[in-house]
Design a protein around this motif. Structure first.
Motif, PDB file in Angstrom:
ATOM      1  N   GLN A 207       0.836  -1.210   0.000  1.00  0.00           N
ATOM      2  CA  GLN A 207       0.000   0.000   0.000  1.00  0.00           C
ATOM      3  C   GLN A 207       0.869   1.258   0.000  1.00  0.00           C
ATOM      4  OE1 GLN A 207      -3.670   0.044   2.383  1.00  0.00           O
ATOM      5  NE2 GLN A 207      -2.913   1.908   3.345  1.00  0.00           N
TER       6      GLN A 207
ATOM      7  N   TYR B 147      -4.937  -4.262  -6.455  1.00  0.00           N
ATOM      8  CA  TYR B 147      -5.734  -3.756  -5.320  1.00  0.00           C
ATOM      9  C   TYR B 147      -6.312  -4.927  -4.517  1.00  0.00           C
ATOM     10  CZ  TYR B 147     -10.210  -2.448  -3.186  1.00  0.00           C
ATOM     11  OH  TYR B 147     -11.290  -2.336  -2.335  1.00  0.00           O
TER      12      TYR B 147
ATOM     13  N   SER C  14      -5.642  -6.102  -0.712  1.00  0.00           N
ATOM     14  CA  SER C  14      -6.783  -6.267   0.201  1.00  0.00           C
ATOM     15  C   SER C  14      -6.770  -7.653   0.837  1.00  0.00           C
ATOM     16  CB  SER C  14      -8.109  -6.055  -0.551  1.00  0.00           C
ATOM     17  OG  SER C  14      -8.147  -4.758  -1.099  1.00  0.00           O
TER      18      SER C  14
ATOM     19  N   LYS D 153      -4.004  -7.514   3.563  1.00  0.00           N
ATOM     20  CA  LYS D 153      -4.311  -6.658   4.711  1.00  0.00           C
ATOM     21  C   LYS D 153      -5.533  -7.109   5.497  1.00  0.00           C
ATOM     22  CE  LYS D 153      -3.567  -2.484   5.311  1.00  0.00           C
ATOM     23  NZ  LYS D 153      -3.666  -1.033   5.413  1.00  0.00           N
ATOM     24  N   THR D 154      -6.514  -7.717   4.833  1.00  0.00           N
ATOM     25  CA  THR D 154      -7.785  -8.020   5.501  1.00  0.00           C
ATOM     26  C   THR D 154      -8.196  -9.482   5.395  1.00  0.00           C
ATOM     27  OG1 THR D 154      -8.536  -5.762   5.045  1.00  0.00           O
ATOM     28  CG2 THR D 154     -10.234  -7.373   5.609  1.00  0.00           C
TER      29      THR D 154
ATOM     30  N   LEU E 155     -12.526 -10.090   1.411  1.00  0.00           N
ATOM     31  CA  LEU E 155     -12.439  -9.157   0.271  1.00  0.00           C
ATOM     32  C   LEU E 155     -13.693  -8.294   0.191  1.00  0.00           C
ATOM     33  CD1 LEU E 155     -10.779 -11.420  -2.466  1.00  0.00           C
ATOM     34  CD2 LEU E 155      -9.723  -9.518  -1.227  1.00  0.00           C
TER      35      LEU E 155
ATOM     36  N   GLN F  25     -13.518  -5.646   2.878  1.00  0.00           N
ATOM     37  CA  GLN F  25     -12.586  -4.553   2.586  1.00  0.00           C
ATOM     38  C   GLN F  25     -13.125  -3.619   1.502  1.00  0.00           C
ATOM     39  OE1 GLN F  25      -9.636  -3.738   4.266  1.00  0.00           O
ATOM     40  NE2 GLN F  25     -10.099  -1.893   3.110  1.00  0.00           N
TER      41      GLN F  25
ATOM     42  N   ASP G  56     -13.950   0.342   1.779  1.00  0.00           N
ATOM     43  CA  ASP G  56     -13.391   1.328   0.852  1.00  0.00           C
ATOM     44  C   ASP G  56     -14.485   2.187   0.212  1.00  0.00           C
ATOM     45  OD1 ASP G  56     -10.881   0.408   1.471  1.00  0.00           O
ATOM     46  OD2 ASP G  56     -10.743  -0.945  -0.243  1.00  0.00           O
TER      47      ASP G  56
ATOM     48  N   THR H  39      -8.455   3.001  -3.958  1.00  0.00           N
ATOM     49  CA  THR H  39      -9.279   1.815  -3.712  1.00  0.00           C
ATOM     50  C   THR H  39     -10.254   1.595  -4.878  1.00  0.00           C
ATOM     51  OG1 THR H  39     -10.823   3.182  -2.466  1.00  0.00           O
ATOM     52  CG2 THR H  39      -9.060   2.090  -1.208  1.00  0.00           C
TER      53      THR H  39
END
Length: 323
Positions: free
Chosen positions: A153, A167, A171, A174-175, A209, A212, A216, A241
């Motif tokens: 990121q 992207y 994601s 991170k998530t 996903l 996230q 966003d 995003t």
């Protein structure tokens, strides 16, 4: 909109035990770290990640009670998530999360970084004590993914050539990685078949996903109460995003504004207007719905139960946050 917590009725009592245990797990040998942990674990949060672990544990054990190892996995999942939030807030210089001051705004950056490191280390120690090598591997990978996502990121800030695929990869790191791998781990502790464990992984991946992408979208449409952080925080910091990336396909001038990092007065307002007048937010909604639908499909392999139904309803809840 159904609040997330009402979906967790089958594990309500288990989540209360988890909340009580989390502070004890950190221990009080280090007063500042204990104060930081107490602040974090008392900050409210929806506890979505440990709730998913507990629901999957119940849905895969069916008539048998869930074990101490299932409970510990749920606690480890929340510790890893919380550690990542502490570090994220330092990187993003956020002063507020979930309506309360962040650790670094109360204790300073140095303590916040150490508190995050300490929680990662504690979670790793408890993870090793589960004595399940597969689970150790899966959750260790999550900790690497969280760092990789944050680095990716940072490297992609204000990069208008970013693809939707990149992207989604960020994601995932991170998530979705934590949700996917802890979901699979819960199945492995229940000794499900490898086929079911894979379905649990993909349920968590697609749910993460969708979650996230919705977050966003809310950066553009939500309030600070909905987000737990100031709106437009991502756009201002150059974190592009789904709504922005889809809008860029239609609005050429948006690229100019992003490339100059919104340096001129009115750039940010202009960018927001371009995004709102494009199909960006709608296409992002469709992408979130696609992943939520795949999550429902993957979890449906489990035998019907109250916990399985809660996991299906969670897919709907993720999308309902938009309305």
């Amino acid at each position: 909109m159904t609040p997330a917590t009402s979906l967790f009725t089958p594990v309500e009592a288990d989540l209360q035990i988890l909340a009580d245990n989390l502070k004890q797990l950190v221990g009080n040998r280090h007063p500042i770290l204990y104060a930081a942990a107490e602040h974090l674990f008392g900050a409210g949060g929806k506890r979505i990640r440990p709730a998913i672990v507990l629901l999957i544990s119940k849905a895969t054990m069916l008539d048998q009670p869930i074990t101490a190892r299932h409970r510990r996995l749920a606690e480890i999942t929340e510790m890893i998530h919380t550690a990542s939030l502490v570090h994220d807030d330092v990187v993003d210089e956020s002063d507020v999360r979930r309506g309360v001051p962040t650790v670094h705004s109360l204790f300073g950056n140095r303590i916040a970084v150490l508190a995050g490191d300490f929680l990662f280390a504690q979670s790793s120690w408890y993870l090793a004590n589960l004595d399940n090598l597969q689970v150790v591997k899966l959750l260790s990978e999550v900790i690497m993914d969280l760092a990789a996502g944050e680095i990716q990121q940072g490297l992609n800030r204000f990069d208008s050539s970013l693809s939707i695929e990149t992207y989604l990869e960020k994601s995932y790191y991170k998530t979705a990685s934590l949700i996917a791998n802890s979901a699979k781990s819960a199945g492995l502790i229940s000794e499900t078949s490898l086929e079911i464990a894979e379905h649990l992984y993909h349920y968590g991946r697609h749910l993460g996903l969708a979650f996230q992408i919705v977050d966003d979208i809310l950066d553009f449409t939500g309030s600070i109460d909905t987000l737990g952080k100031p709106a437009l925080a991502d756009l201002k910091s150059g974190n592009l995003t789904a709504p922005v990336l889809f809008a860029l396909q239609e609005k050429a001038h948006l690229e100019v504004l992003i490339e100059r990092e919104f340096a001129q007065e009115g750039d940010l307002d202009q960018a927001l207007a371009l995004i709102e007048n494009s199909q960006g937010i709608q296409k992002a909604r469709e992408l979130a719905a696609h992943h939520a639908s795949l999550a429902t499909e993957k979890i449906s392999i489990l035998e019907p139960s109250e916990s399985r139904q809660a996991l299906i309803n969670l897919s709907d809840y993720v999308l309902s946050r938009l309305y």
